[in-house]
Design an enzyme around this catalytic site. Structure first.
Site, PDB file in Angstrom:
ATOM      1  N   ILE A 107       6.459  46.897   4.821  1.00  0.00           N
ATOM      2  CA  ILE A 107       6.546  45.721   5.684  1.00  0.00           C
ATOM      3  C   ILE A 107       5.619  45.848   6.890  1.00  0.00           C
ATOM      4  O   ILE A 107       5.475  46.928   7.472  1.00  0.00           O
ATOM      5  CB  ILE A 107       8.010  45.495   6.137  1.00  0.00           C
ATOM      6  CG1 ILE A 107       8.149  44.152   6.841  1.00  0.00           C
ATOM      7  CG2 ILE A 107       8.495  46.631   7.016  1.00  0.00           C
ATOM      8  CD1 ILE A 107       9.594  43.765   7.110  1.00  0.00           C
ATOM      9  N   GLY A 128       8.695  48.542   1.336  1.00  0.00           N
ATOM     10  CA  GLY A 128       8.616  47.364   0.481  1.00  0.00           C
ATOM     11  C   GLY A 128       7.815  47.590  -0.782  1.00  0.00           C
ATOM     12  O   GLY A 128       8.014  46.898  -1.783  1.00  0.00           O
ATOM     13  N   ASP A 149      10.304  48.549  -3.300  1.00  0.00           N
ATOM     14  CA  ASP A 149      11.009  47.332  -3.734  1.00  0.00           C
ATOM     15  C   ASP A 149      10.202  46.604  -4.792  1.00  0.00           C
ATOM     16  O   ASP A 149      10.743  46.124  -5.788  1.00  0.00           O
ATOM     17  CB  ASP A 149      11.226  46.398  -2.537  1.00  0.00           C
ATOM     18  CG  ASP A 149      12.199  46.951  -1.516  1.00  0.00           C
ATOM     19  OD1 ASP A 149      13.351  47.215  -1.872  1.00  0.00           O
ATOM     20  OD2 ASP A 149      11.798  47.110  -0.348  1.00  0.00           O
ATOM     21  N   GLU A 195      13.110  52.760   4.832  1.00  0.00           N
ATOM     22  CA  GLU A 195      13.837  51.860   5.735  1.00  0.00           C
ATOM     23  C   GLU A 195      14.729  52.568   6.747  1.00  0.00           C
ATOM     24  O   GLU A 195      14.843  52.119   7.894  1.00  0.00           O
ATOM     25  CB  GLU A 195      14.658  50.863   4.907  1.00  0.00           C
ATOM     26  CG  GLU A 195      13.833  49.738   4.305  1.00  0.00           C
ATOM     27  CD  GLU A 195      13.084  50.116   3.036  1.00  0.00           C
ATOM     28  OE1 GLU A 195      12.415  49.247   2.442  1.00  0.00           O
ATOM     29  OE2 GLU A 195      13.160  51.305   2.621  1.00  0.00           O
ATOM     30  N   ASP A 206      16.886  46.239   1.872  1.00  0.00           N
ATOM     31  CA  ASP A 206      17.695  45.061   1.546  1.00  0.00           C
ATOM     32  C   ASP A 206      17.013  44.060   0.618  1.00  0.00           C
ATOM     33  O   ASP A 206      17.501  42.935   0.458  1.00  0.00           O
ATOM     34  CB  ASP A 206      18.136  44.348   2.827  1.00  0.00           C
ATOM     35  CG  ASP A 206      16.987  44.014   3.766  1.00  0.00           C
ATOM     36  OD1 ASP A 206      15.824  44.125   3.339  1.00  0.00           O
ATOM     37  OD2 ASP A 206      17.259  43.657   4.932  1.00  0.00           O
TER      38      ASP A 206
END
Length: 326
Positions: free
Chosen positions: A116, A172, A175, A195, A203
């Protein structure tokens, strides 16, 4: 309660300038040399029609195969606001593209993704709008729903997606790759569920998909609680990636070779297989078998079966068979 909200707002106001003034959060978002931009553009085919983005570059790598690149090399492919929006647009278009049968996704520059982009996203995350806790929570719920869709859209896309990972795959980035169907990486790559180091729980997919990808809850817990790096050899051993390569070039060559092989098969068969594999992951064996019956009672009527069987009888390569668009 009002005092608590005021304190949170003041904390956000203090923290955002620090984030925008410094990127020293383990994500290393400093500008790089022109090497990354050169690498992203050299020998690249033209942008695919209908795919013009700020954070992504989409090209037709070969027949029936699209190459999606995370295209912010100067920021180590950090995921900014445009990225979270454009991934959904991009993969919705790919899902409807009857010419595309397989996707390869990679990162331009020196690494896959640093995760991110905190500097760009800080205002959304640390200063959410709303007059009270209910309204702030409602806004954050909507925001997180949109962010989760950025990676869930990869699973929803019926075309197989191959992730080609080099260098760092952080936050991310994990993810993203856990939503892909197949993962290749270079030997210099590493993976980090980052994170907890920035004060939050992952999340948007890692905590839900990673346990099912590698099948080792103890290892998942260790990675998620500590944010330690998982190096390429361990990623291969754990099943996070299926093959390792000495460098990015050989990895991409292998990824496109694999994509070409998959794209030569019946698109009805391949896309039906992806849809049912994902359904089976989330349901019991009996539920999945029942779903498969309902699915194949229509899909078994495809002409692709006869074409494939005839090619096998005649000992022809499936690459010579012309399947209708899907």
């Amino acid at each position: 309660m009002a005092a608590a909200f005021a304190a949170v707002r003041r904390f956000g106001n203090l923290l955002i300038p620090r984030l925008t003034a410094s990127s020293n959060l383990g994500l290393n978002l400093r500008p790089m040399s022109a090497f990354a931009e050169e690498e992203a553009s050299k020998a690249s085919p033209e942008e695919a029609p209908g795919h013009s983005y700020e954070s992504l570059r989409v090209t037709a790598a070969q027949k029936h195969v699209l190459h999606v690149q995370l295209n912010r090399p100067e920021k180590r492919n950090a995921m900014n606001k445009a990225f979270w929006r454009e991934m959904v647009v991009c993969f919705n278009k790919i899902a409807e593209d009857s010419d595309c049968r397989v996707v390869v996704i990679s990162g331009a520059g020196k690494m896959f993704s640093s995760g991110i982009d905190l500097m760009d996203m800080a205002s959304d995350l640390l200063q959410p709008t709303g007059d009270d806790s209910a309204r702030i929570s409602w806004h954050l719920h909507s925001l997180l729903t949109r962010y989760q869709e950025t990676f869930s859209i990869i699973e929803k896309c019926p075309k197989p997606v191959i992730a080609a990972i080099h260098g760092g795959c952080i936050g991310g980035g994990v993810d993203l790759i856990t939503a892909c169907d197949i993962r290749y990486s270079t030997r210099d790559s590493f993976f980090q569920v980052k994170e907890v180091d920035v004060g939050l729980a992952a999340d948007v997919g890692t905590l839900q998909r990673l346990p099912k990808v590698i099948g080792n809850q103890s290892l998942v817990n260790e990675l998620a609680y500590t944010a330690r790096k998982m190096m390429a050899d361990e990623a291969l051993e754990s099943g996070l990636v299926s093959r390792l390569f000495p460098d990015k070039e050989s990895m991409l060559d292998a990824a496109f070779t694999l994509a070409a092989e998959i794209s030569s098969k019946s698109p009805v068969a391949v896309q039906s297989t992806k849809i049912n594999l994902i359904y089976s992951r989330n349901h019991s064996v009996m539920e999945s078998l029942n779903y498969m019956k309902s699915w194949n009672m229509s899909m078994l009527q495809t002409k692709d079966i006869m074409k494939s069987v005839q090619a096998a009888i005649e000992k022809k390569d499936l690459k010579t068979v012309s399947f209708s668009k899907l």
